[in-house]
Design a protein around this motif. Sequence first.
Motif, PDB file in Angstrom:
ATOM      1  N   SER A   7     -56.526   6.926   2.290  1.00  0.00           N
ATOM      2  CA  SER A   7     -55.088   6.783   2.063  1.00  0.00           C
ATOM      3  C   SER A   7     -54.528   5.766   3.039  1.00  0.00           C
ATOM      4  O   SER A   7     -55.197   5.406   4.025  1.00  0.00           O
ATOM      5  CB  SER A   7     -54.357   8.120   2.252  1.00  0.00           C
ATOM      6  OG  SER A   7     -54.338   8.460   3.629  1.00  0.00           O
ATOM      7  N   GLY A   8     -53.306   5.326   2.765  1.00  0.00           N
ATOM      8  CA  GLY A   8     -52.631   4.404   3.669  1.00  0.00           C
ATOM      9  C   GLY A   8     -52.350   5.049   5.014  1.00  0.00           C
ATOM     10  O   GLY A   8     -52.517   4.433   6.068  1.00  0.00           O
ATOM     11  N   THR A   9     -51.930   6.304   4.981  1.00  0.00           N
ATOM     12  CA  THR A   9     -51.651   7.034   6.218  1.00  0.00           C
ATOM     13  C   THR A   9     -52.875   7.042   7.133  1.00  0.00           C
ATOM     14  O   THR A   9     -52.775   6.768   8.328  1.00  0.00           O
ATOM     15  CB  THR A   9     -51.255   8.495   5.903  1.00  0.00           C
ATOM     16  OG1 THR A   9     -50.020   8.489   5.190  1.00  0.00           O
ATOM     17  CG2 THR A   9     -51.112   9.333   7.155  1.00  0.00           C
TER      18      THR A   9
ATOM     19  N   VAL B 203     -53.467   3.676   8.736  1.00  0.00           N
ATOM     20  CA  VAL B 203     -52.547   3.409   9.849  1.00  0.00           C
ATOM     21  C   VAL B 203     -52.934   4.226  11.078  1.00  0.00           C
ATOM     22  O   VAL B 203     -53.001   3.708  12.201  1.00  0.00           O
ATOM     23  CB  VAL B 203     -51.087   3.717   9.433  1.00  0.00           C
ATOM     24  CG1 VAL B 203     -50.167   3.712  10.649  1.00  0.00           C
ATOM     25  CG2 VAL B 203     -50.602   2.724   8.379  1.00  0.00           C
TER      26      VAL B 203
ATOM     27  N   TYR C 153     -41.764   2.391   7.301  1.00  0.00           N
ATOM     28  CA  TYR C 153     -42.525   3.612   7.032  1.00  0.00           C
ATOM     29  C   TYR C 153     -44.010   3.288   7.133  1.00  0.00           C
ATOM     30  O   TYR C 153     -44.469   2.280   6.600  1.00  0.00           O
ATOM     31  CB  TYR C 153     -42.212   4.138   5.628  1.00  0.00           C
ATOM     32  CG  TYR C 153     -43.012   5.365   5.241  1.00  0.00           C
ATOM     33  CD1 TYR C 153     -42.803   6.585   5.880  1.00  0.00           C
ATOM     34  CD2 TYR C 153     -43.981   5.303   4.241  1.00  0.00           C
ATOM     35  CE1 TYR C 153     -43.534   7.710   5.530  1.00  0.00           C
ATOM     36  CE2 TYR C 153     -44.721   6.430   3.883  1.00  0.00           C
ATOM     37  CZ  TYR C 153     -44.495   7.629   4.528  1.00  0.00           C
ATOM     38  OH  TYR C 153     -45.226   8.745   4.166  1.00  0.00           O
ATOM     39  N   HIS C 154     -44.727   4.145   7.824  1.00  0.00           N
ATOM     40  CA  HIS C 154     -46.157   3.896   7.994  1.00  0.00           C
ATOM     41  C   HIS C 154     -46.991   5.106   7.595  1.00  0.00           C
ATOM     42  O   HIS C 154     -48.065   5.334   8.156  1.00  0.00           O
ATOM     43  CB  HIS C 154     -46.435   3.503   9.442  1.00  0.00           C
ATOM     44  CG  HIS C 154     -45.666   2.296   9.902  1.00  0.00           C
ATOM     45  ND1 HIS C 154     -45.913   1.024   9.408  1.00  0.00           N
ATOM     46  CD2 HIS C 154     -44.627   2.165  10.762  1.00  0.00           C
ATOM     47  CE1 HIS C 154     -45.073   0.164   9.974  1.00  0.00           C
ATOM     48  NE2 HIS C 154     -44.278   0.822  10.786  1.00  0.00           N
ATOM     49  N   GLY C 155     -46.489   5.899   6.648  1.00  0.00           N
ATOM     50  CA  GLY C 155     -47.188   7.117   6.290  1.00  0.00           C
ATOM     51  C   GLY C 155     -46.772   8.228   7.231  1.00  0.00           C
ATOM     52  O   GLY C 155     -45.914   8.039   8.104  1.00  0.00           O
TER      53      GLY C 155
ATOM     54  N   GLU D 284     -44.034  -3.261   9.127  1.00  0.00           N
ATOM     55  CA  GLU D 284     -44.198  -3.698   7.747  1.00  0.00           C
ATOM     56  C   GLU D 284     -43.611  -5.111   7.743  1.00  0.00           C
ATOM     57  O   GLU D 284     -42.399  -5.265   7.881  1.00  0.00           O
ATOM     58  CB  GLU D 284     -43.345  -2.864   6.792  1.00  0.00           C
ATOM     59  CG  GLU D 284     -43.767  -1.452   6.493  1.00  0.00           C
ATOM     60  CD  GLU D 284     -42.799  -0.833   5.477  1.00  0.00           C
ATOM     61  OE1 GLU D 284     -42.941  -1.083   4.273  1.00  0.00           O
ATOM     62  OE2 GLU D 284     -41.884  -0.114   5.902  1.00  0.00           O
TER      63      GLU D 284
ATOM     64  N   ASN E 102     -39.957   0.290   2.303  1.00  0.00           N
ATOM     65  CA  ASN E 102     -39.946   1.731   2.091  1.00  0.00           C
ATOM     66  C   ASN E 102     -38.597   2.344   2.412  1.00  0.00           C
ATOM     67  O   ASN E 102     -38.424   3.556   2.340  1.00  0.00           O
ATOM     68  CB  ASN E 102     -41.021   2.402   2.946  1.00  0.00           C
ATOM     69  CG  ASN E 102     -42.403   2.286   2.324  1.00  0.00           C
ATOM     70  OD1 ASN E 102     -42.699   2.993   1.359  1.00  0.00           O
ATOM     71  ND2 ASN E 102     -43.227   1.381   2.832  1.00  0.00           N
TER      72      ASN E 102
ATOM     73  N   ASP F  46     -48.726  -3.624   8.846  1.00  0.00           N
ATOM     74  CA  ASP F  46     -48.956  -2.562   7.865  1.00  0.00           C
ATOM     75  C   ASP F  46     -48.631  -3.143   6.492  1.00  0.00           C
ATOM     76  O   ASP F  46     -47.477  -3.253   6.105  1.00  0.00           O
ATOM     77  CB  ASP F  46     -48.096  -1.339   8.182  1.00  0.00           C
ATOM     78  CG  ASP F  46     -48.320  -0.208   7.175  1.00  0.00           C
ATOM     79  OD1 ASP F  46     -49.114  -0.402   6.227  1.00  0.00           O
ATOM     80  OD2 ASP F  46     -47.711   0.859   7.343  1.00  0.00           O
TER      81      ASP F  46
ATOM     82  N   VAL G 166     -49.743  -1.925   3.596  1.00  0.00           N
ATOM     83  CA  VAL G 166     -50.120  -0.950   2.558  1.00  0.00           C
ATOM     84  C   VAL G 166     -49.351  -1.230   1.263  1.00  0.00           C
ATOM     85  O   VAL G 166     -49.899  -1.109   0.174  1.00  0.00           O
ATOM     86  CB  VAL G 166     -49.889   0.494   3.058  1.00  0.00           C
ATOM     87  CG1 VAL G 166     -50.041   1.506   1.923  1.00  0.00           C
ATOM     88  CG2 VAL G 166     -50.883   0.836   4.173  1.00  0.00           C
ATOM     89  N   ILE G 167     -48.106  -1.668   1.392  1.00  0.00           N
ATOM     90  CA  ILE G 167     -47.319  -1.928   0.171  1.00  0.00           C
ATOM     91  C   ILE G 167     -47.302  -3.424  -0.187  1.00  0.00           C
ATOM     92  O   ILE G 167     -47.300  -3.790  -1.358  1.00  0.00           O
ATOM     93  CB  ILE G 167     -45.894  -1.336   0.307  1.00  0.00           C
ATOM     94  CG1 ILE G 167     -45.269  -1.037  -1.066  1.00  0.00           C
ATOM     95  CG2 ILE G 167     -44.965  -2.223   1.106  1.00  0.00           C
ATOM     96  CD1 ILE G 167     -44.064  -0.102  -0.999  1.00  0.00           C
TER      97      ILE G 167
ATOM     98  N   LYS H  59     -52.601   1.544  -1.408  1.00  0.00           N
ATOM     99  CA  LYS H  59     -51.964   1.322  -2.713  1.00  0.00           C
ATOM    100  C   LYS H  59     -52.798   0.428  -3.652  1.00  0.00           C
ATOM    101  O   LYS H  59     -53.764   0.906  -4.227  1.00  0.00           O
ATOM    102  CB  LYS H  59     -50.532   0.831  -2.522  1.00  0.00           C
ATOM    103  CG  LYS H  59     -49.695   1.888  -1.758  1.00  0.00           C
ATOM    104  CD  LYS H  59     -48.213   1.738  -1.803  1.00  0.00           C
ATOM    105  CE  LYS H  59     -47.543   3.004  -1.295  1.00  0.00           C
ATOM    106  NZ  LYS H  59     -46.962   2.947   0.029  1.00  0.00           N
TER     107      LYS H  59
END
Length: 436
Positions: free
Chosen positions: A122-124, A127, A150-152, A212, A217, A245, A247-248, A273
């Motif tokens: 997962s992204g969380t 991170v 937001y970083h999870g 980010e 987020n 980060d 992730v998105i 993601k």
Amino acid sequence: MNTPSPIDRSRSAELFEAAKGYFPGGVNSPVRAFKSVGGTPLFIAKGDGAQIWDEDGNQFIDFCCSWGPLIHGHNHPHVFEKIVGSLQNGASFGAPTRKENELAAFMLERLPFIDKIRFTSSGTEAVMSALRLARGATGKNKILKFEGCYHGHVDALLVKAGSGLVTFGTSSSAGVPEAFANETLVLPLNDADALTKCFETQHQDLAAVIIEPIPANNGLLLQDKSFLNLLRSLCTKYGVLLIFDEVISGFRVAFGGAAELFGITPDIVTYGKIIGGGLPVGAYGAKKEIMANVSPEGPVYQAGTLSGNPVAMAAGLAQLELCAAEDFYIKQAQRTQQFVDSINSFALAQQYPMELVCVGSIFWFSFNGKKRITAADQIDGDMTAFNFMHHYLLNVGVYFGPSGYEVGFVSSVHTDAQLAFSAEQIKAALAAFYQK
Ligand SMILES: *Cc1c(COP(=O)(O)O)cnc(C)c1O
């Protein structure tokens, strides 16, 4: 004024009632519960292309796209075929497979700023592992983050700015000890002075800064390029690791994410993601000297029973192969810009105090007049307009994530007709709201 009549959602409502007996708040991830927009969530039965169907058989054009992973929509034939092909050989082994090499090679060939990666689920997790790596590699403990990123649900990052002059964080979730939160510093986004001061006074304890690079987020808070450049140069000057980060934003705004789009080199990068093609995958990567700290090569422990899962690797590779097509990101950005422009020019002509903000194929409904918003505290917290629009659009078959702080995504399989239809419905929803 025309508001559409409500669709039948009785089956979803029943399922939600049952779900409340099984899961806290009836869901397995909080925003799904529709608390922000009001009402109860749709239960999704299936998806195909850019469309989803709920359990009552209502059909929607989907701009949530599973919160970003589905850049080629639901059940893209190429991705579907690779998932099924891989599954035929078994779901998981907990031993190395060729699929991990293939996805890694495909990525690393195209991402010049990293030499090695490690897959997570997962992204969380990506991170969380990146923070441990940064601390392990530098021997320092403090992490700097920005309000509104937001970083999870990583303990150390569920933190908001504390009061007073010090920038030490206080936890924003029960269950996170203040002692953990105290290891995190929090600054506002896009504030060059605050950033410079923080580095001057705190650099000796700082292991890393996490951002980010395209904060998406909590609204879409596009940063000044000069702010990101300053961040890079301060990190270099003081020997602090810069974690992007992505992730998105990774594989979303460019294959190499914001790092490629802006031409800024992070020291560590996290993905999630899109990288999993709809299955659970995250990853973190860096230059080989930094990655050499990760177990079993180095002393920073990190592991996962399902890490590098072959089916997920196959899905991710299939999806990234489509993303690597020539001009893919240029076309995605153009189509999104056209969609956004059509709504913005209508809103401007009608003098509605809203505007869609976009980058690549990410967009956000900003109900902040025409003001450019670059930090979390600039967002108007009154989401009445978004909430009205959200319910209106569900009734005409257009689905957005159920919160005004969330962004929308245009996939490569949204057709021109679907985009045009959705734009007309959004204009009608805005007109219905502002003419009330
Ligand atoms: C979604 C997201 C995460 C968390 O990823 P999960 O897979 O939900 O754990 C972390 N950082 C950013 C920037 C994200 O968008």
